[in-house]
Motif scaffolding. Structure first.
Motif, mmCIF file in Angstrom:
data_model
loop_
_atom_site.group_PDB
_atom_site.id
_atom_site.type_symbol
_atom_site.label_atom_id
_atom_site.label_comp_id
_atom_site.label_asym_id
_atom_site.label_seq_id
_atom_site.Cartn_x
_atom_site.Cartn_y
_atom_site.Cartn_z
ATOM 1 N N ARG A 216 0.746 -1.267 0.056
ATOM 2 C CA ARG A 216 -0.022 0.124 0.025
ATOM 3 C C ARG A 216 0.934 1.276 0.013
ATOM 4 N N GLY A 217 0.289 2.369 -0.545
ATOM 5 C CA GLY A 217 0.946 3.647 -0.307
ATOM 6 C C GLY A 217 2.047 3.820 -1.498
ATOM 7 N N ALA A 218 2.186 5.003 -1.799
ATOM 8 C CA ALA A 218 3.008 5.435 -3.106
ATOM 9 C C ALA A 218 4.424 4.994 -2.800
ATOM 10 N N ALA A 219 4.911 4.348 -3.456
ATOM 11 C CA ALA A 219 6.625 4.358 -3.182
ATOM 12 C C ALA A 219 7.125 3.995 -4.710
ATOM 13 N N HIS A 220 8.433 4.266 -4.850
ATOM 14 C CA HIS A 220 9.034 4.013 -6.265
ATOM 15 C C HIS A 220 10.181 2.702 -5.973
ATOM 16 N N LYS A 221 10.215 1.779 -6.987
ATOM 17 C CA LYS A 221 10.821 0.853 -7.067
ATOM 18 C C LYS A 221 12.404 1.120 -7.301
ATOM 19 N N LEU A 222 13.333 0.575 -6.471
ATOM 20 C CA LEU A 222 14.748 1.005 -6.574
ATOM 21 C C LEU A 222 15.408 -0.009 -7.338
ATOM 22 N N LEU A 223 14.991 -1.213 -7.510
ATOM 23 C CA LEU A 223 15.674 -2.393 -8.440
ATOM 24 C C LEU A 223 15.106 -2.412 -9.799
ATOM 25 N N LYS A 224 16.019 -2.169 -10.779
ATOM 26 C CA LYS A 224 15.528 -2.092 -12.216
ATOM 27 C C LYS A 224 16.477 -3.167 -12.938
ATOM 28 N N LEU A 225 15.977 -3.985 -14.119
ATOM 29 C CA LEU A 225 16.521 -5.136 -14.788
ATOM 30 C C LEU A 225 17.721 -4.390 -15.618
ATOM 31 N N VAL A 226 18.837 -5.109 -15.443
ATOM 32 C CA VAL A 226 19.863 -4.268 -16.174
ATOM 33 C C VAL A 226 20.624 -5.343 -16.994
ATOM 34 N N ILE A 227 20.822 -6.722 -16.748
ATOM 35 C CA ILE A 227 21.165 -7.640 -17.372
ATOM 36 C C ILE A 227 20.259 -8.732 -17.580
ATOM 37 N N ARG A 228 19.755 -9.092 -18.560
ATOM 38 C CA ARG A 228 18.948 -10.316 -19.080
ATOM 39 C C ARG A 228 19.424 -11.530 -19.803
ATOM 40 N N HIS A 229 19.593 -12.557 -19.297
ATOM 41 C CA HIS A 229 20.321 -13.608 -20.057
ATOM 42 C C HIS A 229 21.747 -13.247 -20.479
ATOM 43 N N GLY A 230 22.439 -12.497 -19.785
ATOM 44 C CA GLY A 230 23.587 -12.320 -20.212
ATOM 45 C C GLY A 230 23.903 -10.975 -20.972
ATOM 46 N N ASN A 231 22.759 -10.149 -21.173
ATOM 47 C CA ASN A 231 22.942 -9.064 -22.023
ATOM 48 C C ASN A 231 22.428 -7.801 -21.251
ATOM 49 N N ARG A 232 23.181 -6.862 -21.724
ATOM 50 C CA ARG A 232 22.649 -5.665 -21.061
ATOM 51 C C ARG A 232 21.299 -5.045 -21.722
ATOM 52 N N VAL A 233 20.410 -4.817 -20.863
ATOM 53 C CA VAL A 233 18.911 -4.327 -21.565
ATOM 54 C C VAL A 233 19.040 -2.876 -21.374
#
Lengths: 288, 288
Positions: A216-233
């Motif tokens: 609940r409540g407004a928050a922002h997410k700190l974790l973001k996807l940077v590498i997927r299957h070994g590739n930088r996204v």
């Protein structure tokens, strides 16, 4: 030169620039990352001349725009009296030893008396945040600080005790969380997200939760996807953008965290759901 | 992974091998310098299996000669009871968390009861020389130690405060010593030598003197010319030769220096002649 090797020196200087320093004396770091480079002569420059004033004059001839004189090789106050003979071309003096607070005050008077009120005082020599804080609290006429050893090896906390851990296994399409229950190293299961909450634009707390949880409540997410299957996204962020972002983010931290003597840490909690999942996995491991 | 970068990790592991460690878990260090490489699985290996014993069996299948099982992922004693099911192929067990002293004793009993008296116990987890000393003093059945973080960042002394200084200038064939007299950083003038004295083959003291001084008594010179006019004049020493030399030299240090709690440091003095030359140069600087 006191970093743990040339690689640590370079990457450490880059990190220092990101968190707010205005430049580095590491030339390679300047060349590779485009970080502003600053520096003064070493004591050996002054010593290479038979006379201190001759060393100052040669310095000024070689670098007329810089005009920073290192005045503590033999006797700081005597050095200051010689440096003022350079006149308005003396942009700054550097003190690197002795009682920096007392000497700065005396040097300031020598400079002012010679009509050099715009000449600044640059301090260096085993400085860290506590020493700089003390220098500033004692109303020392210091205009800039050069910080080396104690920043590049982070002398009070020379290691980040971070670990990579397996938290989830997907086998035959089935996802299962992984935990570690050894007495001193508990590991929560599953993929995580960190939610950061604010109040009036100031950060109030972080909650570590499962990646799929909705809190609940407004928050922002700190974790973001940077590498997927070994590739930088995600494109690497330009250095100046990182630096600006850090400055903005630090400004949004609670006021008390801007103090060196803060005792109440920033609150980081685990979500109830995450605690529940840990209990469930632990029970499952124990029953095996 | 907690060193100050990959370069520091590699060179630090090399240094650790020189001073007596028997190997490293840093594969790159093994590849580049030929240092023996040791390692066990990570907790993630054990966690990747649904069952701890299945993890042990797969480990043994993959590396039948190694036979070292990491038994503390969930419950160390339970892990030990599962590991002994591997029989004589179990060469060692590794404990990486919890009360290492108490757990080692209990694990030893489990191993011995299963007839595995030759299976050794390998300890790791934030170890340093003081912790290992405590473990040994408490007669813990520990056969080997894995030391990481606290050695690679030298956590109690993370910086060597060494400096390069100009000590002599030769101009127009005239040699003159250089000094620095700032309050907290005195520098002795001229080229130096360090003489090491022995008594009954045990080192007794070092004397820092001028390079051209002749002191009484038998001593050997520690400083040797390595680079002259930018060129190396002495072949690099092979790593194994360095390691053997260090072992021999450490054995020749006074007994008290082999203790962790020694209070009387090894004596290092300046020669009277060197003190005299400092006084002379200082007087000359002051008179300018």
């Amino acid at each position: 030169r006191r970093a743990h090797g040339t690689q640590a020196a370079k990457l450490g200087a880059r990190a220092a620039y990101i968190v707010g320093c205005i430049g580095t004396s590491n030339l390679e770091c300047g060349r590779e990352f485009g970080i502003p480079v600053f520096g003064t002569v070493a004591h050996s420059w002054v010593q290479a001349f038979d006379d201190e004033l001759a060393a100052f004059r040669a310095n000024l001839d070689a670098l007329p725009e810089a005009g920073v004189m290192l005045i503590d090789t033999y006797d700081t106050l005597e050095g200051a009296r010689k440096a003022v003979l350079l006149g308005k071309r003396l942009k700054a003096v550097r003190l690197d030893s002795g009682d920096l607070i007392a000497l700065s005050k005396k040097v300031r008077r020598i400079l002012d008396k010679a009509g050099l009120s715009k000449t600044t005082i640059f301090l260096s020599g085993d400085l860290d945040e506590y020493r700089i804080d003390e220098i500033l609290r004692k109303r020392t006429p210091a205009d800039a600080f050069g910080v080396g050893t104690r920043m590049i090896v982070s002398i009070d906390a020379p290691v980040v005790n971070g670990v990579y851990k397996l938290v989830e296994v997907i086998r035959d399409g089935r996802v299962s969380g992984r935990v570690k229950l050894s007495a001193d190293k508990v590991l929560y299961p599953g993929k995580k997200q960190v939610l950061r909450y604010s109040r009036d634009s100031i950060y109030s707390r972080d909650v570590v939760c499962s990646a799929d949880e909705r809190l609940r409540g407004a928050a922002h997410k700190l974790l973001k996807l940077v590498i997927r299957h070994g590739n930088r996204v995600r494109e690497p962020e330009p250095l100046e953008a990182i630096r600006s972002r850090v400055k903005r983010e630090v400004a949004r931290l609670p006021r008390r965290l801007h103090r060196l003597d803060t005792v109440k840490p920033y609150p980081v909690e685990f979500s109830r759901e995450l605690e529940r999942r840990l209990e469930k996995e632990a029970a499952s491991v124990r029953s095996r």
